[in-house]
Design a protein around this motif. Sequence first.
Motif, mmCIF file in Angstrom:
data_model
loop_
_atom_site.group_PDB
_atom_site.id
_atom_site.type_symbol
_atom_site.label_atom_id
_atom_site.label_comp_id
_atom_site.label_asym_id
_atom_site.label_seq_id
_atom_site.Cartn_x
_atom_site.Cartn_y
_atom_site.Cartn_z
ATOM 1 N N ALA A 1 0.828 -1.209 0.000
ATOM 2 C CA ALA A 1 0.000 0.000 0.000
ATOM 3 C C ALA A 1 0.861 1.258 0.000
ATOM 4 N N GLU A 2 1.971 1.206 0.723
ATOM 5 C CA GLU A 2 2.870 2.363 0.778
ATOM 6 C C GLU A 2 3.540 2.604 -0.568
ATOM 7 N N THR A 3 3.882 1.499 -1.253
ATOM 8 C CA THR A 3 4.536 1.623 -2.564
ATOM 9 C C THR A 3 3.594 2.211 -3.600
ATOM 10 N N ILE A 4 2.334 1.783 -3.567
ATOM 11 C CA ILE A 4 1.352 2.283 -4.537
ATOM 12 C C ILE A 4 1.221 3.795 -4.452
ATOM 13 N N ALA A 5 1.348 4.321 -3.230
ATOM 14 C CA ALA A 5 1.160 5.760 -3.031
ATOM 15 C C ALA A 5 2.165 6.581 -3.831
ATOM 16 N N THR A 6 3.342 6.010 -4.085
ATOM 17 C CA THR A 6 4.389 6.765 -4.789
ATOM 18 C C THR A 6 4.560 6.345 -6.238
ATOM 19 N N LYS B 1 -3.332 2.060 -10.537
ATOM 20 C CA LYS B 1 -3.297 2.375 -9.105
ATOM 21 C C LYS B 1 -4.623 1.985 -8.438
ATOM 22 N N ARG C 1 -5.194 -0.897 -5.584
ATOM 23 C CA ARG C 1 -5.765 -0.541 -4.278
ATOM 24 C C ARG C 1 -7.006 -1.391 -3.983
ATOM 25 N N LYS D 1 -8.041 -0.721 7.543
ATOM 26 C CA LYS D 1 -7.067 -0.531 6.466
ATOM 27 C C LYS D 1 -7.694 -0.831 5.107
ATOM 28 N N GLN E 1 -8.018 1.798 1.612
ATOM 29 C CA GLN E 1 -7.602 1.451 0.249
ATOM 30 C C GLN E 1 -8.776 1.514 -0.730
ATOM 31 N N GLN F 1 -9.853 5.114 -1.550
ATOM 32 C CA GLN F 1 -8.933 5.767 -2.486
ATOM 33 C C GLN F 1 -9.103 5.221 -3.903
#
Length: 1015
Positions: free
Chosen positions: A203-208, A217, A221, A236, A240, A243
């Motif tokens: 999830a953190e990687t998708i954000a960037t 994306k 998610r 959590k 996701q 978003q």
Amino acid sequence: MREAGIEEIRRMIREEEPPKPSTRAGNLGTATTELAARRKADPVTHPRLLRGDLDWITMKALEKDRERRYGTASELAADIARHLDDEPVLAGAPSAAYRLKKFARKHKAAVAATVAVSATLLLGLAATLTMYFRAEADRAETERAWQALAEEHEKVLAAQGQVEKEAEKARAINKFLERMLSSVDPKRAGPDMRVAEILDGAAETIATEFADQPEIKASLRTTIGHTYSSVGLYAKALLQLEQALEIQRTVLGEDDPATLRTKNHLVVTLMYLGDLRRAEPLARQTLAESRRVFGEEHSATLASRGNLAGILGGQGNMAEAERLTREVMETRKRILGEESPTTLLSVSQLATRLLDMGRFDEGEALLRMALKVSRRTLGNEHPRTLWIMHNLASALCFLGKTEEGLPLLERTVEVYRRRLGMEHPDTLLTVLKLSGHLREQGRLADAEALAQKALETSRGALGERHPTTIDSLYEISRCLYESAKLAEAEPLAREVLDFRRSTLGEENLKTLKSMHSLAVLLSDMGDSEEAERLCRKTLTARRRILGEEHHSTLETRSLLGQILMSREGKTAEAEAIFRQTLEATRRGLGDRHPRSIQAERRLARLLRGQGQLDEAERLFRHVLKGAREIYRKDHPEVFLSMHDLAWALMDRGDYAKAEPVIRRARDGRRRIFGDDHPHSLVSMAVLALVLEKQNKLDEAEGLLRQSLAGIQKAFGDTHTGTLSAMNNLAGYLRRRGRLDEAEPLVRKALEGALSRHGEGHRKTLTIRNLVATIAMDKGDFDEAEGLLRGALEVSALNQDADLPEILVTCHNLGAALREQGKLAEAERFFRKAVEGRRRVLGEAHPHTLLSMNTLALILDDKSEFEEAEKLFRKVCQNRRRVLGEDHPDTLASMRNLALFLRDRGELTEAERLGRQALQFTENVLSEGDWRRATFVSAYGAILTKLKRYEEAQAHLLEAYDRLNDARGAGHLTTRQTIERLIKLYTAWGKPEKAEDYRKLLKEAADSKQEALKSN
């Protein structure tokens, strides 16, 4: 094909490729229109609904290459189930290269010839086109041909672009997933890495990443959100999915299938979180859009309708929930067949709705049918089979069929453990469900052990703050509560509530459930103030979220009624709450639903406490009948109902009828809970009281001692239950006149109560009152007065003046003051007791009548005869009406009124009442019961006034012998009889006899004084 021979048919099956279903559906002429209408779609969009998964599944099933075809029918069924659940299917679209290679391999000669012919044709076409362009007359036709060719070329390029776009998207997603899964390598991430940590990293990687690829994306998610939800990390998952939905709405639009799929996932996650207020409008919106895009009978539409049904059921709208669930089930049966896994899921959901509505036979039958079909078609260990087993087992346990339900639930747990492992959320959920049912059956040690195992596993696998870990803590706190370990249960209950508040919110349904449970616990612990505050807060939220008549709202309303009744003595308000709750529960769930029975029991208990014994007994009998109809004969609810009915019969003085009822309850509880369970021990104590009232003293005392020993062994010397059991035994010994045994026991109980609860606690007050009563029995009225005044002073600072324990203290203090001749002050306290009991319990309650009777005695002592007679007659009249003609309290009123009339000179009525009361005691009280002697003594006093000295002497001597043996010479009733003998012999002209009894009276008084000094 129908016209071809068998060999030609074989050749066609071997060599010719069948058309796709979507292609075939568009080329059936009038049949195309008919098929589209049948599925409530138009002929243009209908073939599009078959494209994708359905085309691929069908073509894979018809594949000529054995390696690419489904291996078994089960594989085909599983792929269909994946399509219906919106999961990726194994059958993918065959690539163009694969199709070309396959065609060339099968038709080598034809391909070679075709290539040669094509080359020749191309050369010829070029020459022809040259001549064609030279022809002036055909210029316009040539331009049109080129225009058509250009348009077709644009279409091909667009399709190619879409394919390339989808391929690029797939490659990007695959690359990302490969990176994510590679993090599972213990060499890189460590051996203890959890699924949640992998998902967090993804999830953190998708954000960037994928800044310029919003569809990718959003798709990632959605996938990660769905996975979070599958392991119970709903908060959590929610983040996701929200978003993903925001992106899809912007990029794809509200009606895109991907957007709708994410909406459905989001609705389900909100349901898991208990956020029904937010879930409902989204579910309705998604259902409307799915109907518009896919049609009424598409799998996505049916899923949306099922989600809405679940939300409505959670909100208490049972009828609408059942209708929607039944519609989904019937549609799936028609389209997919009765044995489809998805259809079976709908059957299970409908069964749950019916059970919630109290339609137990229908719900159980559906679950049994679904399990039978699922076992046959999917196997005994398929996830759907296991889930249906879980539901059926829980239903059977709920209905009291534990001999079948518990083994089935245990088998489900065993398979889950073997197939998924103990750490899987589904396994832990089933383990906690099994723990809950064992707890309800009284198997508290087994239940707590299972919950502890679930807690340890969840902490290790899912983390300290995972919802399943908190659910395990909740179940352990319930086990401790049922074991009467309230002090141990409280910190766990608070921890669960704090966690749910911080993670789920103040008004989440799970949070509110924890608030309700903590309020129950605090109420039982005597902390009524915080219990009421929590209860009111829970009730306000449940009313707003679930509605006024949802069963959870009604449950909290009933709890508030109980707290108000115990804390503030507001029985009228509590009765109104209980009656409204019962009416609403019956209206929503029917007369024979467990919640209706529980609501009826609460009302009956309140009415019994108010002295409304006729209605209370009628309701208790109705509750028992309903419990027997719903549950099996050995269900705990049946024995609880018997217990209540026995109390109602005892209140009426019908001990002979109460005894077999409480014996069956005691025996049943021992059978299912064991001899040492608190429920069994409480039943023993109640049975002992019934036996004592029938003068079966040996068995009664044995049961009281057994009850005390069992509770003491289980919970220790200072436990609330132990202190109550000590008080019960001491009260029995005091009533038997064994004050030397009763006093040390009750003083030990008082010491424990002061240590555990403090001076002003209600349980401390109850025990202190017994200590004071024993002091009065021993003639130590100064100590009794000091004990009772001290109790009132402390209680006045902390408690409501109308609490039952405070009113008892006022009554007893009035009695102590009367014995000391302090009549004015005694009257004041008795009037306070009468007024308070009238407010709290009503005019005709036995406790109110007891205080009124004693107040009449005080008024008689003060020579206020007119008011005293009114009170004596009112008490006698009300006791006859409420308790019956032959109740011991009614007989005592008749005796007191007879003695009052004797002193007023109304001897005819006095003699009639005294004789009638004495005759009734022969039927009500056993031969050895010392209370019969008090009636004999009173009648002897009346006969003395009538100058029937021979009869009077016989009665008074008989009474003295019995009372002296049973209560001792110093007891109040014995001393009264001695005084009556002195009056008899004085009036009869036998002064020597009178003097003998004066000496006896003095000896008794001196002996009492010596005893007081030694203490």
